[in-house]
Design a protein around this motif. Sequence first.
Motif, PDB file in Angstrom:
ATOM      1  N   LYS A 314      18.434  27.645 -13.125  1.00 32.56           N
ATOM      2  CA  LYS A 314      17.618  28.825 -13.374  1.00 32.56           C
ATOM      3  C   LYS A 314      18.202  29.566 -14.565  1.00 32.56           C
ATOM      4  CE  LYS A 314      15.432  32.713 -10.958  1.00 32.56           C
ATOM      5  NZ  LYS A 314      15.344  33.465  -9.671  1.00 32.56           N
ATOM      6  N   GLU A 315      17.350  30.227 -15.332  1.00 32.38           N
ATOM      7  CA  GLU A 315      17.810  30.977 -16.502  1.00 32.38           C
ATOM      8  C   GLU A 315      17.641  32.473 -16.264  1.00 32.38           C
ATOM      9  OE1 GLU A 315      17.423  29.073 -20.544  1.00 32.38           O
ATOM     10  OE2 GLU A 315      15.679  28.196 -19.562  1.00 32.38           O
ATOM     11  N   TYR A 316      18.623  33.242 -16.783  1.00 31.12           N
ATOM     12  CA  TYR A 316      18.609  34.694 -16.625  1.00 31.12           C
ATOM     13  C   TYR A 316      18.754  35.343 -18.001  1.00 31.12           C
ATOM     14  CZ  TYR A 316      19.480  33.664 -11.701  1.00 31.12           C
ATOM     15  OH  TYR A 316      19.389  33.195 -10.411  1.00 31.12           O
ATOM     16  N   GLN A 534      26.879  16.075 -16.456  1.00 38.63           N
ATOM     17  CA  GLN A 534      26.214  16.912 -15.460  1.00 38.63           C
ATOM     18  C   GLN A 534      24.834  17.398 -15.893  1.00 38.63           C
ATOM     19  OE1 GLN A 534      27.141  17.437 -12.445  1.00 38.63           O
ATOM     20  NE2 GLN A 534      29.239  16.711 -12.438  1.00 38.63           N
ATOM     21  N   ALA A 535      24.684  17.711 -17.173  1.00 36.54           N
ATOM     22  CA  ALA A 535      23.404  18.259 -17.633  1.00 36.54           C
ATOM     23  C   ALA A 535      23.203  17.937 -19.112  1.00 36.54           C
ATOM     24  CB  ALA A 535      23.356  19.773 -17.409  1.00 36.54           C
ATOM     25  N   SER A 554      28.862  28.526  -6.172  1.00 32.66           N
ATOM     26  CA  SER A 554      28.890  27.081  -6.405  1.00 32.66           C
ATOM     27  C   SER A 554      27.923  26.695  -7.526  1.00 32.66           C
ATOM     28  CB  SER A 554      28.540  26.313  -5.126  1.00 32.66           C
ATOM     29  OG  SER A 554      29.573  26.427  -4.185  1.00 32.66           O
ATOM     30  N   SER A 555      28.111  27.332  -8.676  1.00 31.76           N
ATOM     31  CA  SER A 555      27.220  27.070  -9.801  1.00 31.76           C
ATOM     32  C   SER A 555      27.991  27.088 -11.113  1.00 31.76           C
ATOM     33  CB  SER A 555      26.086  28.098  -9.841  1.00 31.76           C
ATOM     34  OG  SER A 555      26.617  29.412  -9.936  1.00 31.76           O
ATOM     35  N   LEU A 556      27.487  26.327 -12.075  1.00 31.89           N
ATOM     36  CA  LEU A 556      28.019  26.327 -13.436  1.00 31.89           C
ATOM     37  C   LEU A 556      27.173  27.267 -14.281  1.00 31.89           C
ATOM     38  CD1 LEU A 556      28.799  22.576 -14.230  1.00 31.89           C
ATOM     39  CD2 LEU A 556      30.372  24.490 -14.524  1.00 31.89           C
ATOM     40  N   VAL A 557      27.824  28.234 -14.890  1.00 28.87           N
ATOM     41  CA  VAL A 557      27.124  29.179 -15.762  1.00 28.87           C
ATOM     42  C   VAL A 557      27.411  28.760 -17.196  1.00 28.87           C
ATOM     43  CG1 VAL A 557      26.795  31.587 -16.356  1.00 28.87           C
ATOM     44  CG2 VAL A 557      27.473  30.977 -14.028  1.00 28.87           C
ATOM     45  N   VAL A 558      26.348  28.424 -17.934  1.00 26.13           N
ATOM     46  CA  VAL A 558      26.478  27.912 -19.301  1.00 26.13           C
ATOM     47  C   VAL A 558      25.764  28.870 -20.252  1.00 26.13           C
ATOM     48  CG1 VAL A 558      26.116  25.917 -20.807  1.00 26.13           C
ATOM     49  CG2 VAL A 558      26.446  25.584 -18.343  1.00 26.13           C
ATOM     50  N   LEU A 566      22.232  29.975 -18.535  1.00 23.14           N
ATOM     51  CA  LEU A 566      21.737  28.855 -17.744  1.00 23.14           C
ATOM     52  C   LEU A 566      22.662  28.682 -16.543  1.00 23.14           C
ATOM     53  CD1 LEU A 566      19.864  26.356 -17.439  1.00 23.14           C
ATOM     54  CD2 LEU A 566      21.577  25.077 -18.754  1.00 23.14           C
ATOM     55  N   VAL A 567      22.129  28.851 -15.333  1.00 17.99           N
ATOM     56  CA  VAL A 567      22.913  28.740 -14.107  1.00 17.99           C
ATOM     57  C   VAL A 567      22.529  27.438 -13.412  1.00 17.99           C
ATOM     58  CG1 VAL A 567      23.514  29.811 -11.910  1.00 17.99           C
ATOM     59  CG2 VAL A 567      23.040  31.240 -13.908  1.00 17.99           C
ATOM     60  N   LEU A 568      23.451  26.479 -13.418  1.00 14.15           N
ATOM     61  CA  LEU A 568      23.227  25.165 -12.818  1.00 14.15           C
ATOM     62  C   LEU A 568      23.799  25.149 -11.412  1.00 14.15           C
ATOM     63  CD1 LEU A 568      24.446  23.115 -15.906  1.00 14.15           C
ATOM     64  CD2 LEU A 568      22.065  23.423 -15.236  1.00 14.15           C
ATOM     65  N   ASN A 569      22.959  24.925 -10.431  1.00 12.88           N
ATOM     66  CA  ASN A 569      23.406  24.842  -9.044  1.00 12.88           C
ATOM     67  C   ASN A 569      23.966  23.455  -8.791  1.00 12.88           C
ATOM     68  OD1 ASN A 569      23.835  25.416  -6.345  1.00 12.88           O
ATOM     69  ND2 ASN A 569      21.764  24.820  -5.746  1.00 12.88           N
ATOM     70  N   VAL A 570      25.246  23.381  -8.388  1.00 17.00           N
ATOM     71  CA  VAL A 570      25.881  22.073  -8.199  1.00 17.00           C
ATOM     72  C   VAL A 570      26.366  21.911  -6.762  1.00 17.00           C
ATOM     73  CG1 VAL A 570      26.592  21.932 -10.611  1.00 17.00           C
ATOM     74  CG2 VAL A 570      28.155  22.897  -8.937  1.00 17.00           C
ATOM     75  N   ARG A 571      26.473  20.665  -6.345  1.00 14.30           N
ATOM     76  CA  ARG A 571      26.979  20.339  -5.006  1.00 14.30           C
ATOM     77  C   ARG A 571      27.823  19.075  -5.099  1.00 14.30           C
ATOM     78  NH1 ARG A 571      25.883  24.730  -4.059  1.00 14.30           N
ATOM     79  NH2 ARG A 571      24.630  25.640  -2.400  1.00 14.30           N
TER      80      ARG A 571
END
Length: 571
Positions: A314-316, A534-535, A554-558, A566-571
């Motif tokens: 998701k983007e903020y 990852q992306a 539990s997310s990567l903020v890029v 850009l907030v990447l939700n990772v598991r």
Amino acid sequence: MASKFESSIQRSCDFIHDFACSACEEDGLNTEAQYFCNQCMKHYCDNCVTKHNGLYKRHTVLDRKDVKKWAAAPGTVDVLERCKRHPGEALKLVCGEHDQLCCHVCISIDHRHCSSIQHIPDVAKDIRKDPGFRQLPQQVAVLRKQIEDMKNDRKKNSSSLRKTRTAIVDEIQAIRKKINDILDKMEKTTVQELDRLVADQDMSIKKDMESCTQMHDELKNIIDDIQSIDSSGEPPLYIGFRKCEEKIKQAKEILQNMSSVVKYDLTFRKHNGIEDNLSSMKTFGELNECNVFGKQPLISLFPRDHVFGIKGYKEYNVKMSSDKDKCDILGICELPGGEIVITDFTNMKVKLLDQEYRVVDHCDVPKYPFDVCHIGWNEVVVCVNNNDGICELHFINIAKGKLVTTRKLSLSHRCYGAAQHGNNLYISSNTALYVYTMTGKLVKKLYEDKSGDNTVMRIAICNDGKTIYITNFSNNQLITLDNNGNKLATFTDPDLVAPDGVHSTTAGHVFVCCFNSNTVLQVDQDGKTKLATQARKQDGVHHPQVLFFSSRTSSLVVAGEKDTLLVLNVR
């Protein structure tokens, strides 16, 4: 029902008791109970217990001394329906305003002014059809599994903590052995030097003694020869006289030379620095607690070799109305409370975001802000440069949702990337890595690479401080160093084109973002192998310059040359 409810409140308001006499209640009276009968499962006041005891002489009656057993006695109030605050009362009502289950006593004390009071039998109708109720067993099972997993994790954590202690003790003992070896070598060298000096002095003494013996004997022999010549032999006497004078002259010269050294001796003056330095050190090293805070499952729950996968993004938007240009995010870090601090290069701002990534405050900087690093509970340091050669570290405190600059440090070189470990700051200058104290004192230049203009960009330090990761933008490399600046590994990959941002999590997972290839990579702890890409651009990655792993979500903020995170939700 309303009149019944009102009368119960009025009845309770006269006197509020934790246990009311059951017999009196049947007569509409409100009397405090002093006894409880195990067989009748009823409470009695002083008057009613007398009647009870007359009728039931074999019943076991508990007085106030055993009041704790009243609430525990079976049949008083079912455990599930018992009020926690008033154990003798059953939960009969719900306060809608406070979303709280209540007994009559709770209502009369805390909720008498609340308007949304409902009778539990009314709100409990068709509860079995409620989706939330039907999902309850599954939710509890999942939660119990999570609790059990957390318990097992803490158990493993305790075991690893003990292993860590053993490892640290081994390291301390190794340090002690090294110090002992150094001291043994110093002692041996000092004693050897002492023996050499003693031998030299002893040799000089022996030579002096030999000279004295020789001269003593020569003088004795010549005077004996002279005295043995008879009186008629004047020429021999004259010759003996002249030789004796020459020998006396030689003896006097020898004595004069020897007398310049009254005594051969040695002195010893210790180096005070050895004792002073050791006595000033209370421990062999710095011990730090490393606790990770968060409301969500922490990344430390994942094994070190865990390969993450993207489960969505998701983007903020972080652009402010006062921003004149497109955002260019060069720095990002997370505070313990979940707030995010970013640096906006083009708009020359440091921005504070809340947990929902909304801008809640900012402070302007007079020059261009580069990286930002979390260094304390609510304190960050920002690298600031301009084209006039002014390079500074700005220390900013975050209090009550406000950014306040507390101090500044000037550096003699550019400051691009920043990382902190222990009491040291690690600052990159695009071609070199420097170590500073928190007060701005230069400790040393740890590493340098002049093969390009941007060979030392971002820095990430593993949790134990033994491994340092550096992005080499110019040569498309990830460099891994030990804490002495020695190169351990050089990583390259087709997806690693113009690497810029690098981040190491508390558990040791390493992530890199690449400006030209529009990729986010996960690399192993040794910095030698790519675990996953990852992306990519199709996942929303666009010229990334910095990234950060949030253990809270539990997310990567890029971030990079965009108005959005850009907030990447990772598991």
